[in-house]
Design a protein around this motif. Structure first.
Motif, mmCIF file in Angstrom:
data_model
loop_
_atom_site.group_PDB
_atom_site.id
_atom_site.type_symbol
_atom_site.label_atom_id
_atom_site.label_comp_id
_atom_site.label_asym_id
_atom_site.label_seq_id
_atom_site.Cartn_x
_atom_site.Cartn_y
_atom_site.Cartn_z
ATOM 1 N N GLY A 1 38.654 -38.663 14.733
ATOM 2 C CA GLY A 1 38.223 -39.735 13.830
ATOM 3 C C GLY A 1 37.749 -39.140 12.517
ATOM 4 O O GLY A 1 36.992 -38.173 12.527
ATOM 5 N N MET B 1 29.299 -38.245 13.276
ATOM 6 C CA MET B 1 30.274 -37.920 14.334
ATOM 7 C C MET B 1 30.013 -38.729 15.607
ATOM 8 O O MET B 1 30.919 -38.916 16.406
ATOM 9 N N THR C 1 28.548 -37.956 18.341
ATOM 10 C CA THR C 1 28.863 -37.260 19.603
ATOM 11 C C THR C 1 27.628 -36.735 20.342
ATOM 12 O O THR C 1 27.749 -35.907 21.241
ATOM 13 N N ASP D 1 45.697 -28.146 10.458
ATOM 14 C CA ASP D 1 46.007 -29.530 10.813
ATOM 15 C C ASP D 1 46.492 -29.526 12.267
ATOM 16 O O ASP D 1 47.365 -28.729 12.632
ATOM 17 N N ALA D 2 45.915 -30.386 13.067
ATOM 18 C CA ALA D 2 46.180 -30.336 14.506
ATOM 19 C C ALA D 2 47.654 -30.531 14.840
ATOM 20 O O ALA D 2 48.212 -29.801 15.661
ATOM 21 N N GLY E 1 39.286 -31.600 16.607
ATOM 22 C CA GLY E 1 38.132 -32.204 15.947
ATOM 23 C C GLY E 1 36.880 -31.540 16.502
ATOM 24 O O GLY E 1 36.346 -31.948 17.530
ATOM 25 N N ALA E 2 36.454 -30.462 15.838
ATOM 26 C CA ALA E 2 35.413 -29.598 16.412
ATOM 27 C C ALA E 2 34.049 -29.801 15.757
ATOM 28 O O ALA E 2 33.921 -30.504 14.763
ATOM 29 N N SER F 1 38.761 -31.609 7.194
ATOM 30 C CA SER F 1 39.022 -32.683 6.233
ATOM 31 C C SER F 1 37.864 -33.693 6.176
ATOM 32 O O SER F 1 37.699 -34.395 5.196
ATOM 33 N N HIS F 2 37.062 -33.741 7.214
ATOM 34 C CA HIS F 2 35.940 -34.690 7.239
ATOM 35 C C HIS F 2 34.855 -34.200 6.275
ATOM 36 O O HIS F 2 34.503 -33.014 6.265
ATOM 37 N N TYR G 1 29.807 -30.214 16.957
ATOM 38 C CA TYR G 1 28.694 -30.216 17.914
ATOM 39 C C TYR G 1 29.171 -30.070 19.362
ATOM 40 O O TYR G 1 28.636 -29.283 20.135
ATOM 41 N N THR G 2 30.207 -30.842 19.729
ATOM 42 C CA THR G 2 30.683 -30.821 21.115
ATOM 43 C C THR G 2 31.223 -29.439 21.524
ATOM 44 O O THR G 2 31.179 -29.082 22.704
ATOM 45 N N ASP H 1 40.541 -27.695 13.839
ATOM 46 C CA ASP H 1 39.946 -28.620 12.860
ATOM 47 C C ASP H 1 40.444 -28.222 11.467
ATOM 48 O O ASP H 1 40.492 -27.037 11.147
ATOM 49 N N ASN H 2 40.804 -29.201 10.677
ATOM 50 C CA ASN H 2 41.270 -28.874 9.310
ATOM 51 C C ASN H 2 40.155 -29.067 8.277
ATOM 52 O O ASN H 2 40.403 -28.993 7.086
ATOM 53 N N ASP I 1 39.236 -35.667 19.307
ATOM 54 C CA ASP I 1 38.213 -36.430 18.585
ATOM 55 C C ASP I 1 38.453 -36.275 17.089
ATOM 56 O O ASP I 1 37.692 -35.626 16.389
HETATM 57 C C1 LIG Z 1 34.583 -37.028 14.622
HETATM 58 S S1 LIG Z 1 34.764 -35.462 13.895
HETATM 59 C C2 LIG Z 1 34.613 -34.317 15.203
HETATM 60 C C3 LIG Z 1 33.323 -34.270 15.772
HETATM 61 C C4 LIG Z 1 33.086 -33.132 16.689
HETATM 62 N N1 LIG Z 1 33.774 -33.311 17.946
HETATM 63 C C5 LIG Z 1 31.574 -33.052 16.870
HETATM 64 O O1 LIG Z 1 31.104 -33.299 17.962
HETATM 65 O O2 LIG Z 1 30.890 -32.755 15.876
HETATM 66 C C6 LIG Z 1 36.454 -35.365 13.542
HETATM 67 C C7 LIG Z 1 36.897 -33.995 13.083
HETATM 68 O O3 LIG Z 1 38.320 -33.968 13.048
HETATM 69 C C8 LIG Z 1 38.757 -33.241 11.929
HETATM 70 N N2 LIG Z 1 40.115 -33.726 11.632
HETATM 71 C C9 LIG Z 1 40.502 -34.926 11.151
HETATM 72 N N3 LIG Z 1 41.852 -34.994 11.068
HETATM 73 C C10 LIG Z 1 42.309 -33.798 11.525
HETATM 74 C C11 LIG Z 1 43.608 -33.245 11.696
HETATM 75 N N4 LIG Z 1 44.707 -33.921 11.370
HETATM 76 N N5 LIG Z 1 43.710 -31.990 12.170
HETATM 77 C C12 LIG Z 1 42.612 -31.272 12.505
HETATM 78 N N6 LIG Z 1 41.362 -31.753 12.377
HETATM 79 C C13 LIG Z 1 41.211 -32.996 11.885
HETATM 80 C C14 LIG Z 1 37.703 -33.493 10.867
HETATM 81 O O4 LIG Z 1 37.612 -32.443 9.925
HETATM 82 C C15 LIG Z 1 36.425 -33.624 11.703
HETATM 83 O O5 LIG Z 1 35.700 -32.409 11.765
#
Ligand SMILES: C[S@@+](CC[C@H](N)C(=O)[O-])C[C@H]1O[C@@H](n2cnc3c(N)ncnc32)[C@H](O)[C@@H]1O
Length: 265
Positions: free
Chosen positions: A264, A130, A132, A242-243, A155-156, A214-215, A158-159, A211-212, A262
């Motif tokens: 990604g 991530m 972050t 899904d956001a 995108g949830a 999906s990661h 750690y932060t 957060d969905n 966030d």
């Molecule tokens: C980079 S990570 C987030 C990291 C988080 N902020 C952290 O500090 O750990 C991206 C997150 O976005 C989520 N994600 C990706 N596409 C999404 C979407 N369309 N809707 C909701 N969540 C999504 C993923 O499941 C992943 O947990």
């Protein structure tokens, strides 16, 4: 003793009451209910000779456990610790547990995230993918500075706990100002130090995390557990969705004071 109309009892009131009595830190361990106490006691070494069966029937909480340390009779009769050695060892274990968990509701303005125990509690939410690790403290500082009420994170993980902890610390801070204002101690010369409406009715900031999952390495699913352990659960709302769909489905347009996106993957 704390008296209050039961219909008006709220966590906020309780916190205020404790603060008024100079309690500077509320320890989550002390708030443990019966089941959680038992669960922890079951992890202690058998050599202690704890009478767990007798404790199962008689409900007690974390506060009772801590208070029992002041009473030899309690340690002997209730907990079954017959020897001096057992009692001292038990006291030591409870003290360590209290120290280990005394982080989340550090009252005051220094910032709970700057403690080793916060970092330890937040660690399971961290994932190298991530990137972050430096964003958590930055987001914490921004929220402490800007003092938003409603925050959105897409995108949830750690932060999220850094932001929710910032909202909790903001609330603790404003409650403190309220007390000082009431005591006439929150002035800068003739000018009140603090925004009047805010100080009169401190708001409880909430972070909505979407957060969905999906990661592949998403850690957001563990958020509720970590947030509750830190005692900041009421500042965090997790939406597994899904956001883009989530925002489209909102019944009415919702405004947020701050956003951190966030997604990604
Ligand atoms: C980079 S990570 C987030 C990291 C988080 N902020 C952290 O500090 O750990 C991206 C997150 O976005 C989520 N994600 C990706 N596409 C999404 C979407 N369309 N809707 C909701 N969540 C999504 C993923 O499941 C992943 O947990």
């Amino acid at each position: 003793m704390f008296f209050c109309d039961p219909t008006e009892l709220s966590t906020e009131k309780l916190v205020e009451a404790l603060q008024a009595r100079q309690v500077s830190c509320i320890v989550p361990f002390v708030n443990w209910p019966h089941e959680q106490c038992l669960e922890w006691l079951r992890t202690l070494p058998a050599a202690l000779g704890l009478h767990l069966e007798s404790l199962e029937a008689e409900p007690f909480d974390g506060q009772t456990l801590v208070e029992a340390l002041d009473s030899t009779r309690e340690l002997k009769d209730t907990f079954g610790l017959q020897t001096m050695h057992q009692r001292l060892a038990f006291e030591q274990l409870v003290k360590e547990k209290v120290q280990e968990t005394d982080i989340s509701l550090q009252q005051g303005t220094t910032g709970a995230v700057f403690s080793a125990s916060f970092l330890r509690a937040a660690k399971p939410l961290y994932d190298l993918h991530m990137g972050t690790e430096n964003m958590g403290p930055l987001l914490y500082s921004l929220i402490r500075f800007v003092k938003p009420r409603k925050v959105l994170e897409i995108g949830a993980g750690y932060t999220s706990v850094y932001m929710a902890q910032a909202l909790a610390d903001n609330h603790a801070e404003i409650c403190k100002f309220k007390r000082l204002t009431a005591a006439g101690q929150c002035q800068c010369g003739d000018v009140p130090w603090g925004v009047d409406g805010e100080v009169r009715k401190p708001h409880v900031g909430v972070l909505t995390c979407v957060d969905n999952m999906s990661h592949e390495y998403a850690t957001a699913c563990d958020l509720p557990t970590v947030a509750n352990h830190l005692g900041i659960g009421r500042h965090l709302k997790l939406e597994v969705a899904d956001a883009w769909q989530y925002l489209e489905d909102l019944a009415e347009l919702e405004y947020f004071d701050s956003m951190w996106i966030d997604v990604g993957a």
